[in-house]
Design a protein around this motif. Structure first.
Motif, PDB file in Angstrom:
ATOM      1  N   UNK A  37      38.712  31.703  27.445  1.00  0.00           N
ATOM      2  CA  UNK A  37      40.078  32.093  27.072  1.00  0.00           C
ATOM      3  C   UNK A  37      40.840  31.093  26.209  1.00  0.00           C
ATOM      4  N   UNK A  38      40.193  30.037  25.765  1.00  0.00           N
ATOM      5  CA  UNK A  38      40.830  29.080  24.857  1.00  0.00           C
ATOM      6  C   UNK A  38      40.400  29.407  23.425  1.00  0.00           C
ATOM      7  N   UNK A  60      44.537  22.886  20.600  1.00  0.00           N
ATOM      8  CA  UNK A  60      45.774  22.152  20.888  1.00  0.00           C
ATOM      9  C   UNK A  60      46.796  23.145  21.424  1.00  0.00           C
ATOM     10  N   UNK A  61      47.272  22.898  22.631  1.00  0.00           N
ATOM     11  CA  UNK A  61      48.275  23.746  23.266  1.00  0.00           C
ATOM     12  C   UNK A  61      49.464  22.882  23.653  1.00  0.00           C
ATOM     13  N   UNK A  62      50.659  23.496  23.704  1.00  0.00           N
ATOM     14  CA  UNK A  62      51.816  22.716  24.112  1.00  0.00           C
ATOM     15  C   UNK A  62      53.119  23.440  23.896  1.00  0.00           C
ATOM     16  N   UNK A  63      54.204  22.684  24.097  1.00  0.00           N
ATOM     17  CA  UNK A  63      55.538  23.219  23.865  1.00  0.00           C
ATOM     18  C   UNK A  63      55.736  23.445  22.371  1.00  0.00           C
ATOM     19  N   UNK A  64      56.608  24.365  22.051  1.00  0.00           N
ATOM     20  CA  UNK A  64      56.874  24.687  20.650  1.00  0.00           C
ATOM     21  C   UNK A  64      57.331  23.444  19.885  1.00  0.00           C
ATOM     22  N   UNK A  65      56.783  23.252  18.683  1.00  0.00           N
ATOM     23  CA  UNK A  65      57.178  22.141  17.827  1.00  0.00           C
ATOM     24  C   UNK A  65      56.463  20.832  18.107  1.00  0.00           C
ATOM     25  N   UNK A  80      51.113  27.701  25.877  1.00  0.00           N
ATOM     26  CA  UNK A  80      50.417  27.449  27.133  1.00  0.00           C
ATOM     27  C   UNK A  80      49.865  28.738  27.735  1.00  0.00           C
ATOM     28  N   UNK A  81      48.668  28.702  28.262  1.00  0.00           N
ATOM     29  CA  UNK A  81      48.121  29.818  29.037  1.00  0.00           C
ATOM     30  C   UNK A  81      48.503  29.593  30.507  1.00  0.00           C
ATOM     31  N   UNK A 100      53.984  17.521  27.619  1.00  0.00           N
ATOM     32  CA  UNK A 100      54.412  18.654  26.782  1.00  0.00           C
ATOM     33  C   UNK A 100      53.304  19.176  25.873  1.00  0.00           C
ATOM     34  N   UNK A 101      52.078  18.669  26.047  1.00  0.00           N
ATOM     35  CA  UNK A 101      50.985  19.103  25.178  1.00  0.00           C
ATOM     36  C   UNK A 101      49.648  18.717  25.798  1.00  0.00           C
ATOM     37  N   UNK A 102      48.586  19.378  25.310  1.00  0.00           N
ATOM     38  CA  UNK A 102      47.236  19.053  25.781  1.00  0.00           C
ATOM     39  C   UNK A 102      46.239  19.286  24.651  1.00  0.00           C
ATOM     40  N   UNK A 103      45.355  18.315  24.441  1.00  0.00           N
ATOM     41  CA  UNK A 103      44.246  18.456  23.507  1.00  0.00           C
ATOM     42  C   UNK A 103      43.006  18.781  24.324  1.00  0.00           C
TER      43      UNK A 103
END
Length: 196
Positions: A37-38, A60-65, A80-81, A100-103
């Motif tokens: 699912x990524x 790369x997932x995270x908060x907007x901006x 984010x899922x 606020x983010x994840x690689x």
């Protein structure tokens, strides 16, 4: 906060490792979910002035901006899922930090790798906290001191483990996941970060 019992003794660094952060059942479920699912992709990066394809898949997932720039590459966050948000909440509780983010990195086999580097980009701030979750095949994670290259530490990152790097770790140490000729299954690594 993660317990002092998990502290790894390294000069000029603050590193913790919990081998059993997620249970085997939780880890298996997370590995299956994230694999499917990524939005995995392979990017071109600049290394020593040359354009090369990264030897692994990333997302790369995270908060907007909260975009992130490294190795000549700028990545913009996907939203984010539910699974990533659940993981983030667990990791934040252990780290005492709101990320606020994840690689995410998908190492498909032993030939996928990441070379020597520090997570020291300006947007990560002065003393970044990096929380790294490993799922799937165990891989050798190596540290090397920047001023004393003979000073090295090697750790096996196993299925369901959490590695926490904070304080001056990124100032004084580089780290890598080297290639290996061992036949290995896939590994997913998630590094939760704070982008300023």
């Amino acid at each position: 906060m993660i317990s002092q019992d998990y502290f790894i003794t390294m000069v000029d660094a603050e590193v913790y490792l919990d081998y059993h952060f997620f249970t085997p059942t939780e880890s298996n479920k997370l590995l299956t979910d994230l694999t499917a699912n990524i939005a995995w992709g392979q990017k071109s990066i600049t290394i020593m002035g040359k354009q090369v394809m990264q030897p692994r898949l990333i997302a790369w997932y995270g908060d907007e901006g909260k975009s992130y720039r490294y190795s000549g590459l700028t990545v913009h966050p996907l939203l984010w899922t539910p699974t990533l948000l659940e993981m983030k909440a667990r990791v934040e509780q252990a780290a005492g930090v709101t990320f606020n983010s994840v690689l995410l990195n998908l190492y498909r086999d032993g030939q996928d790798s990441v070379g020597w580097h520090s997570d020291d980009e300006p947007e990560l701030g002065l003393d970044p906290v990096i929380a790294s979750v490993s799922l799937g095949a165990a891989r050798n994670f190596q540290f090397k001191h920047k001023q004393y290259p003979d000073m090295k530490v090697s750790i096996e990152l196993t299925h369901g483990s959490l590695l926490l790097m904070r304080g001056t770790t990124q100032h004084f140490w580089k780290h890598q996941i080297p290639k290996t000729k061992k036949e290995l299954g896939p590994r997913i690594n998630l590094t939760f970060r704070v982008i300023h």
